[in-house]
Design a protein around this motif. Structure first.
Motif, PDB file in Angstrom:
ATOM      1  N   ALA A  34       0.825  -1.214   0.000  1.00 23.11           N
ATOM      2  CA  ALA A  34       0.000   0.000   0.000  1.00 23.11           C
ATOM      3  C   ALA A  34       0.857   1.261   0.000  1.00 23.11           C
ATOM      4  O   ALA A  34       0.576   2.208  -0.741  1.00 23.11           O
ATOM      5  N   VAL A  35       1.919   1.289   0.830  1.00 26.12           N
ATOM      6  CA  VAL A  35       2.730   2.507   0.898  1.00 26.12           C
ATOM      7  C   VAL A  35       3.522   2.696  -0.391  1.00 26.12           C
ATOM      8  O   VAL A  35       3.776   3.825  -0.819  1.00 26.12           O
ATOM      9  N   MET A  36       3.884   1.607  -1.047  1.00 29.40           N
ATOM     10  CA  MET A  36       4.525   1.720  -2.350  1.00 29.40           C
ATOM     11  C   MET A  36       3.529   2.192  -3.400  1.00 29.40           C
ATOM     12  O   MET A  36       3.828   3.062  -4.228  1.00 29.40           O
ATOM     13  N   GLY A  37       2.331   1.638  -3.345  1.00 32.74           N
ATOM     14  CA  GLY A  37       1.312   2.023  -4.321  1.00 32.74           C
ATOM     15  C   GLY A  37       0.852   3.450  -4.163  1.00 32.74           C
ATOM     16  O   GLY A  37       0.546   4.123  -5.160  1.00 32.74           O
ATOM     17  N   ILE A  38       0.807   3.943  -2.933  1.00 34.64           N
ATOM     18  CA  ILE A  38       0.321   5.301  -2.722  1.00 34.64           C
ATOM     19  C   ILE A  38       1.298   6.326  -3.296  1.00 34.64           C
ATOM     20  O   ILE A  38       0.896   7.409  -3.725  1.00 34.64           O
ATOM     21  N   LEU A  39       2.581   5.980  -3.365  1.00 41.09           N
ATOM     22  CA  LEU A  39       3.535   6.872  -4.026  1.00 41.09           C
ATOM     23  C   LEU A  39       3.257   6.939  -5.517  1.00 41.09           C
ATOM     24  O   LEU A  39       3.359   8.010  -6.126  1.00 41.09           O
ATOM     25  N   ALA A  40       2.885   5.802  -6.119  1.00 39.91           N
ATOM     26  CA  ALA A  40       2.563   5.803  -7.547  1.00 39.91           C
ATOM     27  C   ALA A  40       1.376   6.711  -7.839  1.00 39.91           C
ATOM     28  O   ALA A  40       1.277   7.282  -8.938  1.00 39.91           O
ATOM     29  N   MET A  41       0.490   6.870  -6.878  1.00 39.61           N
ATOM     30  CA  MET A  41      -0.639   7.776  -7.017  1.00 39.61           C
ATOM     31  C   MET A  41      -0.222   9.215  -6.739  1.00 39.61           C
ATOM     32  O   MET A  41      -0.583  10.147  -7.462  1.00 39.61           O
ATOM     33  N   ASN A  42       0.581   9.412  -5.694  1.00 37.28           N
ATOM     34  CA  ASN A  42       0.939  10.760  -5.255  1.00 37.28           C
ATOM     35  C   ASN A  42       1.983  11.435  -6.130  1.00 37.28           C
ATOM     36  O   ASN A  42       2.159  12.654  -6.037  1.00 37.28           O
ATOM     37  N   ILE A  43       2.683  10.673  -6.953  1.00 37.18           N
ATOM     38  CA  ILE A  43       3.788  11.245  -7.722  1.00 37.18           C
ATOM     39  C   ILE A  43       3.327  12.414  -8.588  1.00 37.18           C
ATOM     40  O   ILE A  43       4.073  13.373  -8.783  1.00 37.18           O
ATOM     41  N   ILE A  44       2.091  12.364  -9.088  1.00 32.55           N
ATOM     42  CA  ILE A  44       1.572  13.480  -9.876  1.00 32.55           C
ATOM     43  C   ILE A  44       1.482  14.738  -9.024  1.00 32.55           C
ATOM     44  O   ILE A  44       1.838  15.831  -9.459  1.00 32.55           O
ATOM     45  N   GLY A  45       1.040  14.596  -7.789  1.00 32.07           N
ATOM     46  CA  GLY A  45       0.946  15.740  -6.896  1.00 32.07           C
ATOM     47  C   GLY A  45       2.299  16.305  -6.513  1.00 32.07           C
ATOM     48  O   GLY A  45       2.426  17.501  -6.260  1.00 32.07           O
ATOM     49  N   PHE A  46       3.320  15.460  -6.463  1.00 30.66           N
ATOM     50  CA  PHE A  46       4.670  15.939  -6.173  1.00 30.66           C
ATOM     51  C   PHE A  46       5.263  16.709  -7.359  1.00 30.66           C
ATOM     52  O   PHE A  46       5.989  17.684  -7.157  1.00 30.66           O
ATOM     53  N   ALA A  47       4.973  16.250  -8.561  1.00 30.34           N
ATOM     54  CA  ALA A  47       5.731  16.693  -9.728  1.00 30.34           C
ATOM     55  C   ALA A  47       4.997  17.631 -10.663  1.00 30.34           C
ATOM     56  O   ALA A  47       5.625  18.213 -11.554  1.00 30.34           O
ATOM     57  N   MET A  48       3.679  17.780 -10.499  1.00 27.83           N
ATOM     58  CA  MET A  48       2.890  18.569 -11.435  1.00 27.83           C
ATOM     59  C   MET A  48       1.872  19.431 -10.699  1.00 27.83           C
ATOM     60  O   MET A  48       1.567  19.171  -9.529  1.00 27.83           O
ATOM     61  N   PRO A  49       1.310  20.429 -11.371  1.00 30.07           N
ATOM     62  CA  PRO A  49       0.236  21.223 -10.772  1.00 30.07           C
ATOM     63  C   PRO A  49      -0.925  20.340 -10.319  1.00 30.07           C
ATOM     64  O   PRO A  49      -1.184  19.280 -10.897  1.00 30.07           O
ATOM     65  N   GLU A  50      -1.628  20.785  -9.298  1.00 31.65           N
ATOM     66  CA  GLU A  50      -2.656  19.969  -8.650  1.00 31.65           C
ATOM     67  C   GLU A  50      -3.739  19.499  -9.619  1.00 31.65           C
ATOM     68  O   GLU A  50      -4.232  18.379  -9.521  1.00 31.65           O
ATOM     69  N   TRP A  51      -4.107  20.354 -10.570  1.00 34.98           N
ATOM     70  CA  TRP A  51      -5.132  19.986 -11.534  1.00 34.98           C
ATOM     71  C   TRP A  51      -4.732  18.780 -12.384  1.00 34.98           C
ATOM     72  O   TRP A  51      -5.576  18.090 -12.941  1.00 34.98           O
TER      73      TRP A  51
END
Length: 408
Positions: free
Chosen positions: A18-35
């Motif tokens: 789960a903690v590995m998978g949640i990074l795969a989801m969150n990576i967009i929020g780290f690297a790109m605008p929220e939209w």
């Protein structure tokens, strides 16, 4: 029935996935605008590879990993409550002290590291969920379904109404008032505003922190918005812990049955939603409605189906060296979660390497894979020497009001 040690391995390994998978989801929020997380039309679909990366994440990852994390949080909460009771301690005191410190960790995470914190949300919802600790599994599931349905209905009214407004406002014979209302909405509340987001996160650390301080109420708003899904998932996790589902105590045929019930149908429904979004050229209103409303049921189905599937895989490969590393990453999930926030914001934000908005969706998977490798490499050797991950030790020590033994 599996022994206690095996049960812990099962839960830890699931938490690791789960903690590995949640990074795969969150990576967009780290690297790109929220939209960009809402719709690829906002940012980050320059190539076919980027579009494929979006589709893969949308269908298999987005929301499901956070859902799995929520299930496991509810299950772990029950474990700690049961252990405290067995030791003659006050379960309420142990639980609420843990949640209070978790809330502080979450606020520090939000204000000083990354805006996408879920720890404060989990702490507040965890305080609420404690009230249901003595309920039997059937009652927990029943009430969870009711809460989930009510929350989904509220989002349906809001975003279904938005879709209705869009339909009538874009008809050739739309009234002037309806068309004007829609244009104003698209130009204000639903405007992408990518440029300010890029400028902020490519800027200084101080400016990013000040922006979050200006938006100080965001964690509270997120609790209100997400409670209709997070609380039911925690309650389901509590029921799964009580019934033995998450500890691998059920028969293999039972888990296969739940996988067959949930995973194929959930994937087909999610695929249909992805096709819908593509068919309307990634329209932002449709994407929002899918995120908050239409995707709710398939997301819940896949969360439960993934849990059953992972339990089957963990039971089969229990002694594989790679699975023991995943389990170690799960035992240090708190450290891995906050650690990835620190590493990724340093990589992408302006005060670090300044890659924010410069890497496509497909390219971001290289950073995800690198972080996964780091989690798997450090967690097991660390836990061979120490009882806890570093932040797990700190959280436990603060919650118990005394320094915990660290070295084995």
């Amino acid at each position: 029935m599996q022994n206690t040690e095996q049960r812990h391995i099962s839960l830890d390994a699931m938490r690791g996935f789960a903690v590995m998978g949640i990074l795969a989801m969150n990576i967009i929020g780290f690297a790109m605008p929220e939209w960009a997380y809402v719709t690829p039309a906002a940012y980050g679909t320059d190539t076919l590879a980027d579009q494929i990366a979006w589709a893969f994440s949308f269908i298999f990852v987005d929301g499901k990993m956070r859902g799995l994390f929520s299930l496991l949080f509810g299950a772990s909460m029950m474990l700690i409550i049961d252990r405290a009771t067995a030791k003659g301690e006050s379960a309420a005191q142990v639980h609420y002290r843990r949640m209070a410190w978790l809330a502080l960790f979450g606020l520090a995470h939000y204000f000083f590291i990354w805006f996408g914190d879920i720890l404060f949300l989990y702490a507040i919802i965890g305080m609420i969920a404690f009230r249901f600790r003595n309920w039997p599994p059937a009652r927990l599931i029943k009430v969870a379904i009711i809460i989930f349905a009510v929350g989904l209905a509220i989002w349906g009214v809001q975003f279904g109404g938005l879709q209705v407004l869009q339909y009538f406002a874009t008809q050739p014979d739309a009234s002037a008032g309806t068309a004007r209302q829609f244009r104003e909405l698209m130009a204000t509340d639903l405007a992408f505003n990518i440029a300010p987001d890029l400028a902020l996160h490519r800027g200084s650390y101080a400016s990013i922190v000040m922006d979050k301080i200006d938006a100080w109420s965001t964690p509270l708003i997120w609790v209100v918005e997400a409670s209709g899904e997070t609380l039911p998932l925690m309650m389901v996790g509590m029921a799964m812990q009580k019934s033995g589902f998450l500890t691998g105590a059920w028969g293999a045929a039972d888990y296969r049955r739940w996988v067959k019930r949930m995973v194929p149908a959930g994937l087909l429904l999610t695929l249909a939603l992805a096709v819908w979004i593509v068919a309307v050229d990634f329209d932002r209103i449709t994407a929002l409605a899918v995120l908050y409303f239409w995707g709710g049921i398939p997301r819940m189905m896949l969360t439960i189906g993934y849990a059953a599937l992972l339990i089957m895989l963990i039971d089969r490969y229990r002694h594989h060296s790679m699975l023991t590393r995943v389990a170690a990453a799960g035992r240090a999930a708190f450290s891995n979660y906050l650690g990835t926030s620190i590493v990724m914001t340093t990589i992408f934000y302006g005060y670090g390497f300044g890659l924010f908005g410069h890497v496509g969706r497909a390219g971001l998977w290289l950073f995800v894979l690198g972080a996964w490798a780091a989690m798997l490499l450090w967690s097991k050797p660390w836990l061979m020497k120490f009882h806890y991950g570093p932040l797990e030790w700190l959280w436990r020590s603060l919650a118990r009001g005394k320094m915990q033994a660290m070295h084995r």
